[in-house]
Design an enzyme around this catalytic site. Structure first.
Site, PDB file in Angstrom:
ATOM      1  N   GLY A   1     -11.374  79.286 -22.466  1.00  0.00           N
ATOM      2  CA  GLY A   1     -10.956  78.679 -21.197  1.00  0.00           C
ATOM      3  C   GLY A   1      -9.953  79.531 -20.442  1.00  0.00           C
TER       4      GLY A   1
ATOM      5  N   ARG B   1      -8.059  85.820 -34.837  1.00  0.00           N
ATOM      6  CA  ARG B   1      -6.859  85.548 -34.035  1.00  0.00           C
ATOM      7  C   ARG B   1      -5.583  86.019 -34.730  1.00  0.00           C
ATOM      8  NH1 ARG B   1      -8.839  79.962 -31.088  1.00  0.00           N
ATOM      9  NH2 ARG B   1      -9.435  81.064 -29.195  1.00  0.00           N
TER      10      ARG B   1
ATOM     11  N   GLY C   1     -15.507  81.318 -25.951  1.00  0.00           N
ATOM     12  CA  GLY C   1     -15.419  81.193 -27.406  1.00  0.00           C
ATOM     13  C   GLY C   1     -16.746  81.464 -28.100  1.00  0.00           C
TER      14      GLY C   1
HETATM   15  P1  ADP Z   1     -18.771  79.780 -24.281  1.00  0.00           P
HETATM   16  O1  ADP Z   1     -18.015  79.095 -25.395  1.00  0.00           O
HETATM   17  O2  ADP Z   1     -19.023  81.223 -24.587  1.00  0.00           O
HETATM   18  O3  ADP Z   1     -18.132  79.555 -22.946  1.00  0.00           O
HETATM   19  P2  ADP Z   1     -20.597  77.566 -24.004  1.00  0.00           P
HETATM   20  O4  ADP Z   1     -19.649  76.724 -24.772  1.00  0.00           O
HETATM   21  O5  ADP Z   1     -20.777  77.274 -22.561  1.00  0.00           O
HETATM   22  O6  ADP Z   1     -20.248  79.128 -24.200  1.00  0.00           O
HETATM   23  O7  ADP Z   1     -22.069  77.442 -24.609  1.00  0.00           O
HETATM   24  C1  ADP Z   1     -22.380  77.762 -25.912  1.00  0.00           C
HETATM   25  C2  ADP Z   1     -23.373  76.810 -26.489  1.00  0.00           C
HETATM   26  O8  ADP Z   1     -24.532  76.706 -25.683  1.00  0.00           O
HETATM   27  C3  ADP Z   1     -23.846  77.293 -27.851  1.00  0.00           C
HETATM   28  O9  ADP Z   1     -23.483  76.322 -28.807  1.00  0.00           O
HETATM   29  C4  ADP Z   1     -25.356  77.411 -27.685  1.00  0.00           C
HETATM   30  O10 ADP Z   1     -26.061  76.997 -28.832  1.00  0.00           O
HETATM   31  C5  ADP Z   1     -25.638  76.495 -26.530  1.00  0.00           C
HETATM   32  N1  ADP Z   1     -26.903  76.827 -25.896  1.00  0.00           N
HETATM   33  C6  ADP Z   1     -27.238  77.971 -25.282  1.00  0.00           C
HETATM   34  N2  ADP Z   1     -28.504  77.926 -24.847  1.00  0.00           N
HETATM   35  C7  ADP Z   1     -29.001  76.719 -25.191  1.00  0.00           C
HETATM   36  C8  ADP Z   1     -30.268  76.055 -24.991  1.00  0.00           C
HETATM   37  N3  ADP Z   1     -31.283  76.665 -24.370  1.00  0.00           N
HETATM   38  N4  ADP Z   1     -30.399  74.811 -25.478  1.00  0.00           N
HETATM   39  C9  ADP Z   1     -29.376  74.207 -26.105  1.00  0.00           C
HETATM   40  N5  ADP Z   1     -28.170  74.755 -26.301  1.00  0.00           N
HETATM   41  C10 ADP Z   1     -27.973  76.006 -25.856  1.00  0.00           C
HETATM   42 MG    MG Z   2     -17.962  77.043 -25.991  1.00  0.00          MG
END
Ligand code: ADP
Ligand code: MG
Length: 397
Positions: A375, A37, A352
């Site tokens: 977000g 960042r 993120g």
């Molecule tokens: P982003 O921050 O990119 O929007 P999210 O916060 O929605 O993504 O999701 C990320 C989290 O989801 C990660 O910490 C990842 O470990 C978890 N995750 C992804 N697939 C699984 C799964 N099958 N079981 C448990 N946790 C999962």
């Molecule tokens: Mg996230």
């Protein structure tokens, strides 16, 4: 009326530019652990320094809840920034005081002033207009370059933009908006990949993209909830029980455009590093096992879909990528995304954890755009607007 920093064509020498940056960076043992960042803020700061401006920087860090917390001080950021930009960066441990205002008037040519965490102040998050007035005394004009917080109307993002004029977008925000705006009417075929933890967090984004996407590839824990909605036994997998009906609705709406995993990687225990790990079809999940990544058949299928698209948006890892045993679903998708980018497709990663996963795979450079905002990126893609933008009176999307 100017809308971006680059529209400010007059003589700016000696002007104090109050810049809201996003230095919400991880700090470990008093040092900045990831400078992404800070790096992202450099073009705007260099632009200002090149024109003889005096940058005064405001940022939040973490969630101190309106009270000072030494563990969330921005002081370590001053050192990291000075190293990166090669200029003197003075740090003052407050941003709402006569001392901060005098420091803003004492900046030497070529220097930068970084002020303390805005969220140490109770008025920041409720956008207190009197706080915004006082923050306005720190600069002669305002630049919002904190893309990661554009989805929040706070005193240092929205309030102060109403106090100072001109109030313009920084170069990072401009670049983010330009990349994300393409997704309003993307080149077709347009493929979306959704993963990560929860459906309910992202329902607006899902709905917005459902109508725009030609194909939606689902992975991660989000896929578990969809599979449950289709009636599969999901064992000890992370499933969002409250969202199963929602998932069923989405499946009805999107029909064959939604692609769910055909096989998954399962483990007998997520926490135990030597627990059993297997590849199974989705109708073969053993009792008590948890689905933690997409399986090899699904990986191939998703890669094939991706290779046929002209544009691609990805939010949410395909599995529990923080565990080295379960990175392959996410990394293989990232590799294919980099491949198709190389062949001319437009690829955008937002979120993120998704951005972190792509960087962990060493593939961020190979993607058209990896957003610095989680977000904020999702809100902009789904609604086409952001509270931090509307506050900049001159801006029209
Ligand atoms: P982003 O921050 O990119 O929007 P999210 O916060 O929605 O993504 O999701 C990320 C989290 O989801 C990660 O910490 C990842 O470990 C978890 N995750 C992804 N697939 C699984 C799964 N099958 N079981 C448990 N946790 C999962
Ligand atoms: Mg996230």
């Amino acid at each position: 009326m100017p809308k971006s920093l680059r529209d400010l064509t007059g003589d700016l020498v000696g002007n104090r530019a109050l810049v809201r940056v996003d230095y919400n960076v991880p700090i470990s043992s008093g040092r900045v652990a990831d400078t992404m960042r800070i790096d992202a803020s450099l073009p705007t700061l260099q632009w200002l320094l090149d024109r003889g401006c005096r940058p005064v920087l405001l940022s939040h860090l973490g969630r101190p809840g309106g009270v000072p917390n030494p563990a969330l001080s921005l002081k370590p950021v001053a050192n990291a920034l000075a190293d990166k930009i090669g200029a003197e960066v003075r740090f003052v441990g407050t941003c709402d005081s006569p001392e901060a205002v005098s420091a803003s008037r004492e900046i030497q040519d070529g220097g930068i002033l970084l002020l303390e965490n805005t969220r140490f102040l109770p008025g920041e998050m409720n956008n207190d207009p009197t706080l915004a007035e006082r923050l306005g005394m720190l600069g002669d004009f305002f630049v919002n370059d904190a893309f990661g917080t554009m989805h929040r109307a706070h005193a240092s993002t929205a309030g102060v933009a109403q106090v100072l004029s001109p109030a313009v977008l920084g170069l990072l925000v401009e670049r983010e908006l330009k990349a994300l705006r393409v997704l309003k009417d993307p080149p077709r075929p347009f493929v979306v990949a959704f993963g990560g933890a929860k459906i309910s967090d992202k329902i607006d984004l899902l709905n917005a993209l459902l109508s725009r996407a030609d194909r939606i590839l689902v992975g991660g824990a989000m896929a578990n909830t969809f599979l449950r909605a289709q009636g599969y036994y999901m064992g000890g997998s992370l499933v969002e029980d409250d969202a199963v009906d929602l998932a069923a609705d989405l499946l009805r709406q999107a029909g064959e455009r939604i692609q769910l995993p055909m096989d998954v990687i399962v483990t007998s225990s997520i926490k135990d590093p030597i627990a059993m790990v297997r590849e199974v079809a989705v109708d073969q999940i053993p009792e008590g096992f948890a689905a933690v990544d997409i399986g090899p058949v699904t990986r191939k299928r998703y890669q094939k879909d991706l290779k046929q698209c002209s544009s691609f948006f990805w939010n949410g890892p395909m599995g529990l990528f923080e565990d080295p045993r379960f990175t392959e679903g996410t990394f293989s998708l990232a590799r294919t995304a980099a491949e198709i980018t190389n062949c001319g497709a437009l690829t955008v990663v937002g979120g993120g954890d998704s951005a972190a996963a792509v960087r962990l795979a060493g593939l961020a450079e190979g993607i058209s755009h990896v957003s610095t905002g989680g977000g904020a990126a999702l809100e902009y893609v789904s609604t086409g607007g952001l509270p931090g933008l509307t506050a900049l009176s001159s801006y029209s999307a």
